[in-house]
Design a protein around this motif. Sequence first.
Motif, PDB file in Angstrom:
ATOM      1  N   MET A 283       0.827  -1.204   0.000  1.00  0.00           N
ATOM      2  CA  MET A 283       0.000   0.000   0.000  1.00  0.00           C
ATOM      3  C   MET A 283       0.867   1.263   0.000  1.00  0.00           C
ATOM      4  SD  MET A 283      -3.081   0.459  -0.382  1.00  0.00           S
ATOM      5  CE  MET A 283      -3.212   2.140  -0.941  1.00  0.00           C
ATOM      6  N   GLU A 284       1.927   1.237   0.825  1.00  0.00           N
ATOM      7  CA  GLU A 284       2.824   2.402   0.870  1.00  0.00           C
ATOM      8  C   GLU A 284       3.515   2.594  -0.477  1.00  0.00           C
ATOM      9  OE1 GLU A 284       5.368   1.786   4.248  1.00  0.00           O
ATOM     10  OE2 GLU A 284       3.663   2.020   5.604  1.00  0.00           O
ATOM     11  N   LEU A 285       3.904   1.451  -1.070  1.00  0.00           N
ATOM     12  CA  LEU A 285       4.556   1.487  -2.381  1.00  0.00           C
ATOM     13  C   LEU A 285       3.610   2.077  -3.431  1.00  0.00           C
ATOM     14  CD1 LEU A 285       7.170   0.404  -3.783  1.00  0.00           C
ATOM     15  CD2 LEU A 285       5.828  -1.580  -4.395  1.00  0.00           C
ATOM     16  N   THR A 286       2.345   1.638  -3.363  1.00  0.00           N
ATOM     17  CA  THR A 286       1.345   2.145  -4.298  1.00  0.00           C
ATOM     18  C   THR A 286       1.256   3.661  -4.206  1.00  0.00           C
ATOM     19  OG1 THR A 286       0.089   0.137  -3.870  1.00  0.00           O
ATOM     20  CG2 THR A 286      -1.057   1.912  -5.008  1.00  0.00           C
ATOM     21  N   ASP A 287       1.142   4.136  -2.966  1.00  0.00           N
ATOM     22  CA  ASP A 287       1.002   5.567  -2.741  1.00  0.00           C
ATOM     23  C   ASP A 287       2.204   6.323  -3.304  1.00  0.00           C
ATOM     24  OD1 ASP A 287      -0.690   7.559  -1.634  1.00  0.00           O
ATOM     25  OD2 ASP A 287       0.827   7.896  -0.090  1.00  0.00           O
ATOM     26  N   LYS A 288       3.390   5.745  -3.083  1.00  0.00           N
ATOM     27  CA  LYS A 288       4.618   6.386  -3.559  1.00  0.00           C
ATOM     28  C   LYS A 288       4.610   6.494  -5.090  1.00  0.00           C
ATOM     29  CE  LYS A 288       9.097   4.923  -3.775  1.00  0.00           C
ATOM     30  NZ  LYS A 288      10.072   3.917  -3.416  1.00  0.00           N
ATOM     31  N   ILE A 289       4.283   5.376  -5.735  1.00  0.00           N
ATOM     32  CA  ILE A 289       4.286   5.358  -7.205  1.00  0.00           C
ATOM     33  C   ILE A 289       3.242   6.327  -7.752  1.00  0.00           C
ATOM     34  CG2 ILE A 289       3.768   3.931  -9.224  1.00  0.00           C
ATOM     35  CD1 ILE A 289       5.070   1.596  -7.764  1.00  0.00           C
ATOM     36  N   VAL A 290       2.044   6.313  -7.155  1.00  0.00           N
ATOM     37  CA  VAL A 290       0.973   7.187  -7.632  1.00  0.00           C
ATOM     38  C   VAL A 290       1.397   8.648  -7.543  1.00  0.00           C
ATOM     39  CG1 VAL A 290      -1.349   8.018  -7.112  1.00  0.00           C
ATOM     40  CG2 VAL A 290      -0.881   5.572  -7.163  1.00  0.00           C
ATOM     41  N   LYS A 291       2.050   8.988  -6.421  1.00  0.00           N
ATOM     42  CA  LYS A 291       2.461  10.385  -6.240  1.00  0.00           C
ATOM     43  C   LYS A 291       3.583  10.759  -7.188  1.00  0.00           C
ATOM     44  CE  LYS A 291       0.752  11.371  -1.670  1.00  0.00           C
ATOM     45  NZ  LYS A 291       0.810  10.724  -0.366  1.00  0.00           N
ATOM     46  N   GLU A 292       4.563   9.850  -7.327  1.00  0.00           N
ATOM     47  CA  GLU A 292       5.711  10.114  -8.209  1.00  0.00           C
ATOM     48  C   GLU A 292       5.260  10.328  -9.646  1.00  0.00           C
ATOM     49  OE1 GLU A 292       8.579   6.980  -8.086  1.00  0.00           O
ATOM     50  OE2 GLU A 292       9.332   7.629  -6.130  1.00  0.00           O
ATOM     51  N   LYS A 293       4.342   9.470 -10.103  1.00  0.00           N
ATOM     52  CA  LYS A 293       3.991   9.483 -11.525  1.00  0.00           C
ATOM     53  C   LYS A 293       2.721  10.257 -11.807  1.00  0.00           C
ATOM     54  CE  LYS A 293       6.588   5.404 -12.479  1.00  0.00           C
ATOM     55  NZ  LYS A 293       7.027   4.540 -13.554  1.00  0.00           N
ATOM     56  N   HIS A 294       2.093  10.840 -10.771  1.00  0.00           N
ATOM     57  CA  HIS A 294       0.848  11.602 -10.929  1.00  0.00           C
ATOM     58  C   HIS A 294      -0.190  10.812 -11.710  1.00  0.00           C
ATOM     59  CE1 HIS A 294       3.095  14.936  -9.374  1.00  0.00           C
ATOM     60  NE2 HIS A 294       4.014  14.727 -10.280  1.00  0.00           N
ATOM     61  N   LEU A 295      -0.478   9.599 -11.241  1.00  0.00           N
ATOM     62  CA  LEU A 295      -1.420   8.738 -11.947  1.00  0.00           C
ATOM     63  C   LEU A 295      -2.837   8.968 -11.445  1.00  0.00           C
ATOM     64  CD1 LEU A 295       0.615   5.430 -11.733  1.00  0.00           C
ATOM     65  CD2 LEU A 295       0.394   6.926 -13.709  1.00  0.00           C
ATOM     66  N   THR A 296      -3.787   8.913 -12.363  1.00  0.00           N
ATOM     67  CA  THR A 296      -5.187   8.898 -11.963  1.00  0.00           C
ATOM     68  C   THR A 296      -5.471   7.469 -11.507  1.00  0.00           C
ATOM     69  OG1 THR A 296      -5.607  10.463 -13.726  1.00  0.00           O
ATOM     70  CG2 THR A 296      -7.523   9.390 -12.744  1.00  0.00           C
ATOM     71  N   THR A 297      -5.910   7.313 -10.265  1.00  0.00           N
ATOM     72  CA  THR A 297      -5.975   5.976  -9.693  1.00  0.00           C
ATOM     73  C   THR A 297      -7.357   5.638  -9.180  1.00  0.00           C
ATOM     74  OG1 THR A 297      -3.698   6.288  -8.995  1.00  0.00           O
ATOM     75  CG2 THR A 297      -4.895   4.465  -7.985  1.00  0.00           C
ATOM     76  N   ILE A 298      -7.793   4.402  -9.453  1.00  0.00           N
ATOM     77  CA  ILE A 298      -9.031   3.911  -8.860  1.00  0.00           C
ATOM     78  C   ILE A 298      -8.675   2.658  -8.080  1.00  0.00           C
ATOM     79  CG2 ILE A 298     -11.393   3.147  -9.258  1.00  0.00           C
ATOM     80  CD1 ILE A 298     -11.170   4.424 -12.040  1.00  0.00           C
ATOM     81  N   MET A 299      -8.897   2.681  -6.776  1.00  0.00           N
ATOM     82  CA  MET A 299      -8.532   1.545  -5.944  1.00  0.00           C
ATOM     83  C   MET A 299      -9.765   0.974  -5.268  1.00  0.00           C
ATOM     84  SD  MET A 299      -5.924   1.358  -2.701  1.00  0.00           S
ATOM     85  CE  MET A 299      -6.902   2.345  -1.576  1.00  0.00           C
ATOM     86  N   VAL A 300     -10.082  -0.273  -5.589  1.00  0.00           N
ATOM     87  CA  VAL A 300     -11.159  -0.959  -4.896  1.00  0.00           C
ATOM     88  C   VAL A 300     -10.551  -1.661  -3.697  1.00  0.00           C
ATOM     89  CG1 VAL A 300     -12.675  -2.963  -5.030  1.00  0.00           C
ATOM     90  CG2 VAL A 300     -12.680  -1.275  -6.866  1.00  0.00           C
ATOM     91  N   THR A 301     -11.150  -1.517  -2.542  1.00  0.00           N
ATOM     92  CA  THR A 301     -10.583  -2.175  -1.360  1.00  0.00           C
ATOM     93  C   THR A 301     -11.689  -2.531  -0.374  1.00  0.00           C
ATOM     94  OG1 THR A 301      -8.992  -1.938   0.453  1.00  0.00           O
ATOM     95  CG2 THR A 301     -10.147   0.051  -0.218  1.00  0.00           C
TER      96      THR A 301
END
Lengths: 299, 257
Positions: free
Chosen positions: B188-206
């Motif tokens: 989850m932390e890795l996901t957040d890091k990647i999303v922020k670094e790459k400015h991705l539009t993200t949809i996360m089902v959880t």
Amino acid sequence: MTQLIGILEEGFIYAIMALGVYITYKILDFPDLSVDSTFPMGAAITASAILAGMNPVLTLFLSFAAGALAGCVTGLIHVKLKVRDLLSGIIVMTALYSINLRIAGGRANVPIFSQQTIFENGFLDARIPSALAPYTIVIILFLITLVCKVLLDLYLKTRSGYLLRAVGDNEVLVTSLAKDKGLVKIVGLAIANGFAALAGCIYCQQKGFFEISVGTGTMVIGLANVIIGIQLLKRFSFIRSTTAVIVGSIVYKACVSLAITHGMTFGLEANDLKLITAVLFLLILVISRDRRKKVKAHA
Amino acid sequence: MLKLNHIDKYYNAGTVNEMCLFEDFSLSIDDGQFVSVVGSNGSGKTSMLNIICGSIPVDRGTIQINGQDITQMPEYRRQRRIGRVYQNPAMGTCPNMTILENMSMADHKGKPFNLLPGTNRQRIDFYRESLKSLGLGLEDKLHVKVGVLSGGQRQAMALLMSTMTPIEFLILDEHTAALDPKTAEVIMELTDKIVKEKHLTTIMVTHNLRYAVEYGDRLLMMHQGRAVLDKSGEEKAGLRIEDLLEQFNAISIECGN
């Protein structure tokens, strides 16, 4: 000695076909029955082309191309028309039976004795020393098989080859890579059937005739070769699967050959070949336990 | 900008088992938004992702990306700008291929898969560096088959592979659900890091309400094919797990269980 040479000769010819079956069965996980008809198609094309005066070396390429085309048809039927894998192969196999007869000029048996072939031609006669003459065929077959194996190994290391391996391993990933998985399957089937037709072409030139029923059971032989080879050599991880398939083909031919020679005493004859093939294949499947996954997947 | 316009989706249409999932469902997601989606089973979370990715067709309505209608575009074409990580860690990697081969394939996404060498040797150092950032020791196992790795390791690789090439959207389908709590936290932390670094539009089902509250800047709660809760910005930042649980219970009581 003659028996050994015979085993090697047939082993190498079927090894080329088995390389194709290795692609469909092991890599793509696609039970492709069309090889049963692309193998004789290679033979039919070769017999007709050689009788028409074509260079025997060119028939190798012609057969491969024709086989690849037939493989594409199987793939298109499966992918575009959404027919089950096994049925797509059966449809092409059935259709090609008639087409093969047409290619062979309506005859079920076409001899090409006394014609120039890749094994017997003026070029070789002038260069092969007489001491090597009995081994000419086996040497040429070895070289062709080696070239096929090396080319396939190289292909599997290309980007396109990676994708082929991926589609049998995890289709979802191929889609994730923004690639059409159907197209990848078609390419795999084309290569596989190209090899089968190439093997048929060589078979025809070595035996000196085309015969329509020569393809019956090709897939079973191919599967047996692949499974024997991979099971036998699975402990040696440094041996490539393609090498294992070739070894498997030779071992399998040796088994069949022994079964026939020793079977004579129990009243077996050459006509029982297919029966022996089937029984051997069943034995191999049961011993190798390779069937479990497949039974679940396809039954 | 991703837009779902007036989507209808039925399962088993025309039979007695006909089930309407979405009726006139619309949603729009701005560029750079990180949307967490929660909801009960069968509420349409995964179906929504499948509709966006093109894994399942819609019965009515359109899907647009930056104004372009992609409703009829086949799934594999849409994936060009979408990275997707599945709940099942096995879905994002090829088990019979090595780590290096998997990384190479991911690196070639969007490029032609032709007869050039499958692995570009000059990129190996880059792959090693990216794997190192996971902190799982995978950088020393480049020639190991992915099939022998643990679920967490595979999922980390799947995340890395799906975000390796330039993409616009990251679709996460319960991607931490099959992992143990500690690994899930790492992913989850890795996901957040990647999303922020790459400015991705993200949809996360959880299904993890804490993740839904902690991560992302918008929260959707789905129920019976509708978004019953849609908070973003300040409102989302003020949300607490208790609020979500309350809402969840309210939904369940409505259903009578």
